[in-house]
Design a protein around this motif. Structure first.
Motif, PDB file in Angstrom:
ATOM      1  N   UNK A 164     -16.641   8.366  36.234  1.00  0.00           N
ATOM      2  CA  UNK A 164     -18.050   8.312  36.526  1.00  0.00           C
ATOM      3  C   UNK A 164     -18.429   6.999  37.198  1.00  0.00           C
ATOM      4  N   UNK A 165     -19.218   7.089  38.260  1.00  0.00           N
ATOM      5  CA  UNK A 165     -19.685   5.861  38.928  1.00  0.00           C
ATOM      6  C   UNK A 165     -21.212   5.892  39.022  1.00  0.00           C
ATOM      7  N   UNK A 166     -21.844   6.383  37.932  1.00  0.00           N
ATOM      8  CA  UNK A 166     -23.306   6.419  37.943  1.00  0.00           C
ATOM      9  C   UNK A 166     -23.900   5.069  37.603  1.00  0.00           C
ATOM     10  N   UNK A 167     -23.024   4.135  37.238  1.00  0.00           N
ATOM     11  CA  UNK A 167     -23.467   2.752  37.050  1.00  0.00           C
ATOM     12  C   UNK A 167     -22.263   1.885  37.426  1.00  0.00           C
ATOM     13  N   UNK A 176     -20.428  10.207  41.540  1.00  0.00           N
ATOM     14  CA  UNK A 176     -21.749   9.700  41.160  1.00  0.00           C
ATOM     15  C   UNK A 176     -22.370   8.841  42.229  1.00  0.00           C
ATOM     16  N   UNK A 177     -23.454   8.196  41.832  1.00  0.00           N
ATOM     17  CA  UNK A 177     -24.311   7.465  42.767  1.00  0.00           C
ATOM     18  C   UNK A 177     -23.582   6.376  43.557  1.00  0.00           C
ATOM     19  N   UNK A 178     -22.703   5.650  42.881  1.00  0.00           N
ATOM     20  CA  UNK A 178     -22.049   4.527  43.547  1.00  0.00           C
ATOM     21  C   UNK A 178     -20.824   4.932  44.340  1.00  0.00           C
ATOM     22  N   UNK A 187     -25.186   1.800  43.694  1.00  0.00           N
ATOM     23  CA  UNK A 187     -25.100   1.391  45.096  1.00  0.00           C
ATOM     24  C   UNK A 187     -26.092   0.261  45.394  1.00  0.00           C
ATOM     25  N   UNK A 188     -27.285   0.364  44.786  1.00  0.00           N
ATOM     26  CA  UNK A 188     -28.313  -0.654  45.023  1.00  0.00           C
ATOM     27  C   UNK A 188     -27.883  -2.001  44.419  1.00  0.00           C
ATOM     28  N   UNK A 189     -27.184  -1.971  43.269  1.00  0.00           N
ATOM     29  CA  UNK A 189     -26.681  -3.227  42.680  1.00  0.00           C
ATOM     30  C   UNK A 189     -25.647  -3.842  43.641  1.00  0.00           C
ATOM     31  N   UNK A 190     -24.821  -2.980  44.216  1.00  0.00           N
ATOM     32  CA  UNK A 190     -23.842  -3.453  45.209  1.00  0.00           C
ATOM     33  C   UNK A 190     -24.536  -4.131  46.381  1.00  0.00           C
ATOM     34  N   UNK A 191     -25.648  -3.568  46.790  1.00  0.00           N
ATOM     35  CA  UNK A 191     -26.382  -4.145  47.930  1.00  0.00           C
ATOM     36  C   UNK A 191     -26.983  -5.504  47.583  1.00  0.00           C
TER      37      UNK A 191
END
Ligand code: URA
Length: 433
Positions: free
Chosen positions: A238-241, A203-205, A352-356
């Motif tokens: 899942x890593x979509x969140x 997923x995204x992250x 990923x954006x939350x990680x940033x």
């Protein structure tokens, strides 16, 4: 042997021999084969692939490029876990004490993080005084005595991977299954555990964006691990969140403590139960995953898992009272809520954006030299499928000062998307292999 010939051979789709692979890795590690030739080889491998025999040879050649940890001074079966990385991934902090409380030895080497948030080592260093710079003897003794130790990777563990990974990062050759498998498994094999459980994110992250790619990677990782004589299992998640609610070092430690206290259910606990039950069944402690889950939950509900974390923290020089009083962990001076700009159901959180956001606040490193601020990060209040009314808080920003908090509030808002209708969450655990 000439590297030019080996590059041409792989470019033309032929398999490299065991001797050729050993030559290539030892000469590259020694600095004799230059980066430009190795880059061409990585690209040829990415485009042409490798068969299982080649991937195993590559993995073993890399494993033997530096120090190998011989865990035989530790009695019994030793287990280790690897995650392909994700945002808010504090799994080891929960899983390792839970499994050790069931009697399976955890001898784990972990890395520091580069990017979003810290790695397990950075997170553990949120405990005042905690040291991961153990000697081999201390590591063995701690695992023998307490059933658990987590240390930083030794400087000379798989030096071939350190060079190769840096090269792949700048030559567009990271997403090659043979190169990823040899990179991950060489480090796991050099770390010496008997049982290796892999958490492969999609997923995204994460860097495997689709479930199909994640499954292919997971199948290859376990196959090579088994060919190398290890007991292996993999879970695709899942890593979509972000995983759980907290992103940021001390904040993630607090969340891990709350799961170990039995206060928090949800994806993080489910993942730890799934990984832990793979570990206990692979180690033949129990014969079914259901029995293993019961054992793990009993370790949580009896308080033994939390006590095991405290025991490990104390054995590694840390202040274990913070395990029972998490308010003693480093805390950010500024906490700012993020009000939702509209009502609706959360339909997407860009992990990923939350990680940033956490990284910008000081919770991660942009370069190896950056110093992490353990206090800062993000705590999500709403996850996929949750409803929110306009003005209600979707998350809290924990920051070192008002200015960085305000900037983070704006960034975090753009990580969320909302819908007017209900949202179906994809299954969190997609497959167990
Ligand atoms: N993690 C690793 O250790 N190696 C890779 O190649 C990719 C992810």
């Amino acid at each position: 042997m000439r590297m030019t010939d080996l590059i041409a051979k792989k470019r033309d789709g032929e398999a490299l021999t065991t001797e050729e692979i050993r030559y290539m890795i030892s000469e590259y590690t020694a600095g004799i084969i230059p980066d430009y030739q190795m880059s061409a080889m990585c690209m040829a491998i990415l485009l042409r692939g490798m068969d299982d025999r080649e991937v195993l040879d590559l993995t073993l050649a890399m494993q033997h490029s530096g120090d190998i940890l011989d865990l035989s001074p530790i009695q019994g079966i030793k287990a280790d876990k690897h995650s392909t990385g994700g945002v808010g991934d504090k799994t080891s902090l929960v899983l390792c004490p839970m499994v050790a409380a069931c009697g399976l030895k955890i001898a784990k080497m972990s890395g520091r993080g580069l990017g979003h948030t810290g790695g397990t080592i950075d997170k553990l260093e949120s405990f005042p005084g905690f040291s991961t710079a153990l000697t081999e003897e201390q590591f063995f003794e701690n695992v023998n005595r307490h059933g658990i130790a987590i240390m930083g990777q030794t400087a000379n563990l798989v030096p071939a991977d350190k060079k190769l990974y840096a090269l792949r990062d700048v030559t567009g050759t990271v997403p090659s299954i043979p190169l990823i498998v040899s990179s991950i498994m060489s480090k796991k094999l050099a770390s010496g555990a008997d049982v290796i459980v892999l958490d492969v994110k999609c997923g995204d992250g994460s860097f495997m964006k689709t479930p199909e790619d994640a499954e292919e990677l997971a199948r290859n990782l376990t196959r090579i691990g088994r060919l190398a004589g290890k007991r292996c299992a993999a879970i695709i998640t899942d890593m979509d969140q972000p995983l759980g609610f907290a992103v940021g070092n001390a904040l993630e430690v607090r969340e891990a403590i709350s799961v170990l206290k039995g206060e928090q259910e949800g994806d993080l606990l489910r993942l730890c139960l799934a990984l832990g039950s793979c570990m206990l069944t692979e180690a033949e402690f129990v014969s079914t995953r259901e029995e293993a889950e019961k054992m793990l939950l009993d370790a949580v509900h009896s308080g033994r898992a939390l006590d095991k974390l405290a025991e490990m923290v104390s054995a590694q020089g840390g202040d274990s009272s913070a395990v029972y009083h998490p308010e003693l962990l480093p805390q950010a001076p500024v906490v700012m809520e993020v009000p939702a700009e509209r009502s609706g159901v959360v339909s997407r959180i860009h992990a990923e954006a939350v990680g940033l956001v956490s990284m910008k606040l000081g919770g991660g490193r942009a370069t190896k030299e950056d110093v992490i601020d353990p206090r800062v990060g993000v705590v999500l209040h709403r996850k996929l499928g949750d409803s929110v009314a306009r003005g209600e808080s979707i998350a809290a920003i924990h920051a070192a000062d008002e200015e960085s908090a305000r900037a983070a509030v704006e960034m975090l808002r753009s990580c969320y998307e909302f819908s007017d209708s209900s949202v179906i969450r994809p299954p969190f655990i997609r497959k167990i292999l």
